[in-house]
Design a protein around this motif. Structure first.
Motif, PDB file in Angstrom:
ATOM      1  N   ALA A 174       0.786  -1.108   0.029  1.00 47.87           N
ATOM      2  CA  ALA A 174       0.060   0.095   0.021  1.00 47.87           C
ATOM      3  C   ALA A 174       0.941   1.214   0.220  1.00 47.87           C
ATOM      4  O   ALA A 174       1.386   1.560   0.969  1.00 47.87           O
ATOM      5  CB  ALA A 174      -0.911  -0.052   1.359  1.00 47.87           C
ATOM      6  N   LEU A 175       1.166   1.643  -1.097  1.00 47.93           N
ATOM      7  CA  LEU A 175       0.427   1.717  -2.515  1.00 47.93           C
ATOM      8  C   LEU A 175       1.793   1.404  -3.322  1.00 47.93           C
ATOM      9  O   LEU A 175       2.747   2.006  -3.224  1.00 47.93           O
ATOM     10  CB  LEU A 175      -0.300   2.600  -2.938  1.00 47.93           C
ATOM     11  CG  LEU A 175      -1.719   2.470  -2.479  1.00 47.93           C
ATOM     12  CD1 LEU A 175      -2.375   3.943  -2.718  1.00 47.93           C
ATOM     13  CD2 LEU A 175      -2.434   1.490  -3.240  1.00 47.93           C
ATOM     14  N   PRO A 176       1.563   0.694  -4.452  1.00 50.62           N
ATOM     15  CA  PRO A 176       2.786   0.467  -5.408  1.00 50.62           C
ATOM     16  C   PRO A 176       2.844   1.702  -6.184  1.00 50.62           C
ATOM     17  O   PRO A 176       2.016   2.398  -6.598  1.00 50.62           O
ATOM     18  CB  PRO A 176       2.602  -0.722  -6.176  1.00 50.62           C
ATOM     19  CG  PRO A 176       0.784  -0.605  -6.343  1.00 50.62           C
ATOM     20  CD  PRO A 176       0.677  -0.303  -4.940  1.00 50.62           C
ATOM     21  N   TYR A 177       4.035   1.909  -6.865  1.00 53.03           N
ATOM     22  CA  TYR A 177       4.420   3.145  -7.939  1.00 53.03           C
ATOM     23  C   TYR A 177       4.196   4.682  -7.078  1.00 53.03           C
ATOM     24  O   TYR A 177       4.463   5.566  -7.786  1.00 53.03           O
ATOM     25  CB  TYR A 177       3.657   2.945  -8.962  1.00 53.03           C
ATOM     26  CG  TYR A 177       3.524   1.630  -9.278  1.00 53.03           C
ATOM     27  CD1 TYR A 177       4.570   0.746  -9.534  1.00 53.03           C
ATOM     28  CD2 TYR A 177       2.026   1.084  -9.791  1.00 53.03           C
ATOM     29  CE1 TYR A 177       4.466  -0.461 -10.097  1.00 53.03           C
ATOM     30  CE2 TYR A 177       1.967  -0.247 -10.193  1.00 53.03           C
ATOM     31  CZ  TYR A 177       3.242  -1.028 -10.483  1.00 53.03           C
ATOM     32  OH  TYR A 177       3.030  -2.340 -10.882  1.00 53.03           O
ATOM     33  N   CYS A 178       4.225   4.708  -5.733  1.00 51.15           N
ATOM     34  CA  CYS A 178       3.835   5.887  -5.015  1.00 51.15           C
ATOM     35  C   CYS A 178       4.652   6.073  -3.926  1.00 51.15           C
ATOM     36  O   CYS A 178       5.069   4.970  -3.233  1.00 51.15           O
ATOM     37  CB  CYS A 178       2.702   6.441  -5.258  1.00 51.15           C
ATOM     38  SG  CYS A 178       1.537   5.523  -4.359  1.00 51.15           S
ATOM     39  N   ASP A 179       4.708   7.141  -3.180  1.00 53.33           N
ATOM     40  CA  ASP A 179       5.404   7.346  -1.637  1.00 53.33           C
ATOM     41  C   ASP A 179       4.603   7.014  -0.580  1.00 53.33           C
ATOM     42  O   ASP A 179       4.737   6.714   0.583  1.00 53.33           O
ATOM     43  CB  ASP A 179       5.942   8.555  -1.595  1.00 53.33           C
ATOM     44  CG  ASP A 179       6.799   9.022  -2.694  1.00 53.33           C
ATOM     45  OD1 ASP A 179       7.632   8.162  -3.147  1.00 53.33           O
ATOM     46  OD2 ASP A 179       6.956  10.198  -2.836  1.00 53.33           O
ATOM     47  N   VAL A 180       3.181   6.992  -0.844  1.00 53.60           N
ATOM     48  CA  VAL A 180       2.240   6.972   0.303  1.00 53.60           C
ATOM     49  C   VAL A 180       1.121   5.993  -0.191  1.00 53.60           C
ATOM     50  O   VAL A 180       0.806   5.720  -1.339  1.00 53.60           O
ATOM     51  CB  VAL A 180       1.418   8.470   0.586  1.00 53.60           C
ATOM     52  CG1 VAL A 180       2.496   9.253   1.106  1.00 53.60           C
ATOM     53  CG2 VAL A 180       0.875   8.791  -0.751  1.00 53.60           C
ATOM     54  N   GLY A 181       0.114   5.471   0.882  1.00 48.07           N
ATOM     55  CA  GLY A 181      -0.791   4.590   0.516  1.00 48.07           C
ATOM     56  C   GLY A 181      -1.216   3.995   2.106  1.00 48.07           C
ATOM     57  O   GLY A 181      -1.609   2.873   1.810  1.00 48.07           O
ATOM     58  N   ASN A 182      -0.986   4.559   3.116  1.00 46.35           N
ATOM     59  CA  ASN A 182      -1.188   3.961   4.220  1.00 46.35           C
ATOM     60  C   ASN A 182      -2.681   3.887   4.689  1.00 46.35           C
ATOM     61  O   ASN A 182      -3.452   4.255   3.910  1.00 46.35           O
ATOM     62  CB  ASN A 182      -0.467   5.081   5.144  1.00 46.35           C
ATOM     63  CG  ASN A 182      -0.697   6.364   5.336  1.00 46.35           C
ATOM     64  OD1 ASN A 182      -0.971   6.974   3.997  1.00 46.35           O
ATOM     65  ND2 ASN A 182      -1.546   6.967   6.253  1.00 46.35           N
ATOM     66  N   CYS A 183      -2.835   3.392   5.769  1.00 45.25           N
ATOM     67  CA  CYS A 183      -4.309   3.144   6.404  1.00 45.25           C
ATOM     68  C   CYS A 183      -4.838   4.757   6.756  1.00 45.25           C
ATOM     69  O   CYS A 183      -4.100   5.181   7.450  1.00 45.25           O
ATOM     70  CB  CYS A 183      -4.180   2.229   7.677  1.00 45.25           C
ATOM     71  SG  CYS A 183      -5.667   1.946   8.491  1.00 45.25           S
TER      72      CYS A 183
ATOM     73  N   LEU B 114       3.702  -0.967   4.139  1.00 41.20           N
ATOM     74  CA  LEU B 114       2.695   0.125   4.141  1.00 41.20           C
ATOM     75  C   LEU B 114       3.579   1.378   4.142  1.00 41.20           C
ATOM     76  O   LEU B 114       4.304   1.496   4.945  1.00 41.20           O
ATOM     77  CB  LEU B 114       1.691  -0.070   5.588  1.00 41.20           C
ATOM     78  CG  LEU B 114       0.974  -1.170   5.927  1.00 41.20           C
ATOM     79  CD1 LEU B 114       0.494  -1.183   7.212  1.00 41.20           C
ATOM     80  CD2 LEU B 114       0.008  -1.417   4.937  1.00 41.20           C
ATOM     81  N   ARG B 115       3.112   2.315   3.323  1.00 41.17           N
ATOM     82  CA  ARG B 115       3.926   3.479   3.176  1.00 41.17           C
ATOM     83  C   ARG B 115       3.040   4.705   3.707  1.00 41.17           C
ATOM     84  O   ARG B 115       2.387   5.358   2.966  1.00 41.17           O
ATOM     85  CB  ARG B 115       4.254   3.751   1.568  1.00 41.17           C
ATOM     86  CG  ARG B 115       5.187   2.619   1.036  1.00 41.17           C
ATOM     87  CD  ARG B 115       5.194   2.652  -0.532  1.00 41.17           C
ATOM     88  NE  ARG B 115       6.177   1.720  -0.612  1.00 41.17           N
ATOM     89  CZ  ARG B 115       6.314   1.115  -1.817  1.00 41.17           C
ATOM     90  NH1 ARG B 115       5.606   1.468  -2.932  1.00 41.17           N
ATOM     91  NH2 ARG B 115       7.278   0.356  -2.119  1.00 41.17           N
TER      92      ARG B 115
END
Length: 355
Positions: free
Chosen positions: A80-89, A118-119
């Motif tokens: 969470a998440l691929p191809y970027c820096d963030v993607g957290n809960c 988790l990013r």
């Protein structure tokens, strides 16, 4: 106040509006959290998504977007998440976060996935501290708080920066907003720049999928010199937040400062269209990209990434300096490949590289 039970569900297409409404209302919601990222990744690369959301009392109270990156015998990770820096809960409470994390850990076990990445920051809970290790990223996000107008923003810049922006125009660099009709020009700049950096390039269909799914929440800028495309930039929008996931210029034209005009125009657009925060993306402190972003008035914010290992791969995440040597070695080889071959092979590798 009594605690309401938390139920976890997998988001379907019909949940898109509720999901996006929650992301836009959450103080940490980024453009990458929007449902469009799910659609773009699935459409371009075919990775399986698991977009969990939490409900309490019939109200959506949290989300956790995940992708399963899998290649038999080589790769099996949830991210969470691929191809970027963030993607957290994103969540309203500790209880909601723990319910979402517990569901993700259960999925990890079912898929026999070695790692769950988790990013983004997590709330300090017993489950988080027990299962997730902090990654030593040595990276920061470069964030800029925007004023209410581009005029105010321009006046806030140091005179040297303002003159560099004007210099690009005096040098004959032109800028315009474009759409999918200019995809060949956009991709020619993007792919050549990635090749010169020694990095496998994303597929053209990936950029196209992002633009098609984000619709009005994505803009593409093109810098030209004497009619030739020499720079490109993509920005993604989420209400009061804007992010720039990709920007590239052709090295042979960098002495004309196309990058200054690119960044000024995306910042100008963001400020004049209600954005309060601009995310320049990740950098290593002291590196060239860090200094470039710093001159615009950005503030570095440490990237907080976490990993949960399966029982087979358990162990704390540590910095491995040798990996950076290997990465640089591969990059040097990649730069020497003929561009057509790199553009053919790059997307086939890039879909499995989560950063």
């Amino acid at each position: 106040m009594s605690h309401q039970a938390v139920s976890i569900h997998l988001a379907k297409q019909a949940d898109q509006h509720r999901w996006n409404t929650y992301v836009r209302s959450h103080p940490d919601g980024s453009p990458y959290h929007l449902f469009a990222w799910k659609q773009a990744v699935e459409q371009a690369y075919g990775h399986r998504s698991y977009y969990f959301y939490a409900e309490s009392g019939g109200r959506l109270t949290g989300i956790l977007p995940l992708f399963h990156l899998y290649f038999p015998g080589i790769l099996n990770e949830l991210t969470a998440l691929p191809y970027c820096d963030v993607g957290n809960c994103l969540c309203d409470s500790d209880a909601v976060q723990d319910a979402l994390l517990a569901e993700a850990l259960k999925l990890q076990k079912t898929l026999r996935s070695r790692k769950l990445n988790l990013r983004g920051p997590l709330r300090e809970t017993e489950l988080k501290n027990k299962k997730f290790y902090a990654e030593a990223t040595r990276k920061v996000r470069m964030l800029l708080e925007l004023p209410t107008s581009s005029e105010e923003l321009f006046l806030s810049f140091k005179s040297k920066l303002r003159s560099q922006i004007r210099k690009a125009e005096k040098n004959g660099i032109a800028y315009r907003w474009v759409g999918l009709e200019e995809m060949d020009s956009i991709y020619s700049v993007f792919s050549k720049n990635m090749h010169e950096l020694g990095s496998p390039v994303h597929a053209k269909r990936w950029l196209r999928s992002v633009l098609e799914n984000y619709k009005n929440n994505a803009r593409v800028g093109l810098a030209t010199f004497e009619g030739k495309a020499v720079g490109m930039a993509v920005i993604l929008l989420n209400g009061s937040r804007a992010s720039i996931p990709w920007a590239s210029t052709l090295r042979d034209f960098n002495h004309l400062s196309p990058n200054m005009l690119l960044y000024w125009n995306v910042l100008q657009y963001s400020a004049d269209n209600g954005c309060k925060l601009f995310d320049f993306g990740r950098s290593t402190e002291g590196a060239g990209t860090y200094n470039f972003k710093k001159q615009w008035g950005t503030q570095p914010v440490p990237l907080q990434w976490y990993t949960a290992f399966s029982s087979r791969g358990r162990g704390k995440v540590q910095e491995r300096p040798r990996q950076f040597d290997i990465k640089n070695f591969i990059a040097d080889i990649w730069k020497k490949l003929p561009l057509p071959f790199a553009n053919f092979m790059g997307p086939r590798l890039r879909k499995y590289i989560s950063l």
